[in-house]
Design a protein around this motif. Structure first.
Motif, PDB file in Angstrom:
ATOM      1  N   SER A   8      28.004  44.094  39.417  1.00 17.27           N
ATOM      2  CA  SER A   8      29.050  43.760  38.440  1.00 17.27           C
ATOM      3  C   SER A   8      29.822  45.006  38.035  1.00 17.27           C
ATOM      4  N   GLY A  12      33.663  46.038  39.144  1.00 19.94           N
ATOM      5  CA  GLY A  12      34.627  46.336  38.075  1.00 19.94           C
ATOM      6  C   GLY A  12      35.321  47.662  38.327  1.00 19.94           C
ATOM      7  N   LEU A  39      27.758  37.460  23.117  1.00 16.17           N
ATOM      8  CA  LEU A  39      26.405  37.803  23.587  1.00 16.17           C
ATOM      9  C   LEU A  39      25.473  38.122  22.426  1.00 16.17           C
TER      10      LEU A  39
ATOM     11  N   ASN B  37      24.244  34.449  30.845  1.00 19.00           N
ATOM     12  CA  ASN B  37      24.272  35.256  32.069  1.00 19.00           C
ATOM     13  C   ASN B  37      25.694  35.530  32.524  1.00 19.00           C
ATOM     14  N   CYS B  39      28.451  35.498  30.731  1.00 17.62           N
ATOM     15  CA  CYS B  39      29.078  36.423  29.766  1.00 17.62           C
ATOM     16  C   CYS B  39      28.642  37.860  30.042  1.00 17.62           C
ATOM     17  N   LEU B  40      27.347  38.036  30.318  1.00 21.18           N
ATOM     18  CA  LEU B  40      26.798  39.372  30.542  1.00 21.18           C
ATOM     19  C   LEU B  40      27.450  40.029  31.755  1.00 21.18           C
ATOM     20  N   TYR B  41      27.535  39.267  32.859  1.00 26.89           N
ATOM     21  CA  TYR B  41      28.106  39.856  34.073  1.00 26.89           C
ATOM     22  C   TYR B  41      29.606  40.113  33.921  1.00 26.89           C
ATOM     23  N   LEU B  43      31.067  40.863  31.103  1.00 26.34           N
ATOM     24  CA  LEU B  43      31.154  42.048  30.237  1.00 26.34           C
ATOM     25  C   LEU B  43      30.926  43.328  31.046  1.00 26.34           C
ATOM     26  N   LEU B  44      29.911  43.315  31.910  1.00 29.96           N
ATOM     27  CA  LEU B  44      29.620  44.493  32.743  1.00 29.96           C
ATOM     28  C   LEU B  44      30.770  44.759  33.718  1.00 29.96           C
ATOM     29  N   PHE B  45      31.345  43.679  34.245  1.00 26.53           N
ATOM     30  CA  PHE B  45      32.477  43.803  35.161  1.00 26.53           C
ATOM     31  C   PHE B  45      33.671  44.466  34.448  1.00 26.53           C
TER      32      PHE B  45
END
Lengths: 200, 101
Positions: A8, A12, A39, B37, B39-41, B43-45
């Motif tokens: 990820s 990005g 989150l 999950n 949302c997490l990915y 956010l990391l992206f």
């Protein structure tokens, strides 16, 4: 799981570097803020579902303070050892690493001292956040839950918290939040002290 | 930072109240888990995008990146070591991943 996190972040970076226009940067702050709030809401919900939550926290009590204490000592000591390895002034290396993952503040605080050090502080603390995020699942599984929190430093209360919550338990999630808060508060205090004591 | 901290705490607290009141059944919770999950990915992206868009990060990484990598890795290893030692001394932890009190 670490692979998914790494993928990820790397995707990005690739998108940002090769595809997206630089104007997109101003929107990313808002998107991250919204995503983080969603989150954190889920993290709170996970904590609320644990029926023995209050009992566990009561038993942990003041003992959880040792984690941020260890994070601060580790940050300073790690910088000193890093300085020895790289043959750069120990105070400067320790000041850089005592940013504890808070890259914006540490780089701003060191900008007056030296531009090079400011850039190094930015890189070290961005790297700390990225490596911590990627390594949390591995460290939590093979070394320990609290050790996975210790890597996050100041980010343990925000960007790393959802990952900690996912790969550890509710007690550790609370310790993570407390660690992040204390680490965050300590950065603007400790960084100038280290620079004065060791950098002079 | 102070206001941000209060907002984070309030959001965590709101989630906590809803989770604590058993308003969410297991089926819904599983769906929320999937959303979590995603949302997490995302956010990391987006965090990755921020790094990639910042030319100064990429260019300085190419010149002094090795120093940053060395300091970061040593800091992380030392921090993990110290916290592990303290946790064994203070919590009398026996297990590898559980927090024994």
């Amino acid at each position: 799981m670490s692979f998914n996190i790494l993928l990820s972040v790397l995707l990005g970076i690739g998108f940002g570097y090769f595809i997206l226009p630089s104007g997109f940067l101003e929107y990313t702050g808002t998107i991250i803020d919204i995503g983080l709030c969603v989150l954190l809401f889920f993290v709170g919900m996970d904590l609320g579902r644990q029926k023995d939550f209050f009992q566990n926290i009561k038993e942990l009590g003041y003992k959880m303070i040792f984690v941020p204490f260890g994070v601060i000592i580790g940050g300073v000591l790690g910088g000193i050892i890093g300085g020895m390895v790289l043959h750069i002034p120990l105070g400067e290396a320790a000041a850089v690493s005592s940013g504890l993952g808070w890259y914006t503040l540490s780089s701003i605080m060191l900008a007056d001292y030296s531009n090079e050090l400011s850039v190094l502080a930015f890189l070290v603390n961005v790297l700390r956040e990225v490596i911590a995020l990627i390594a949390i699942p591995f460290v939590a599984k093979h070394i320990g839950f609290i050790e996975s929190v210790s890597m996050c430093g100041a980010t343990a209360m925000d960007t790393s918290l959802p990952v900690i919550s996912k790969f550890t338990d509710s007690n550790t999630t609370v310790i993570s939040f407390v660690t992040g808060v204390i680490s965050t508060i300590s950065v603007p205090v400790i960084l100038p002290i280290i620079l004065n004591i060791l950098g002079g | 930072m102070g206001i941000r901290l209060i907002i984070y705490f309030l959001i965590l607290f709101l989630g906590f109240i809803i989770g604590h009141k058993d308003k969410i059944n297991d089926g819904l919770y599983r769906k929320i888990n999937i959303l979590q999950n995603v949302c997490l990915y995302v956010l990391l992206f987006i965090m990755g995008i921020r790094i990639g868009l910042d030319d100064s990060v990429i260019s300085s990484f190419l010149s002094i990146g090795y120093m940053a990598v060395v300091i970061t890795l040593i800091t992380l290893i030392v921090t993990i070591g110290i916290v592990r030692l303290l946790s064994k001394l203070i919590l009398n932890r026996k297990g590898e991943d559980k927090i024994e009190l």
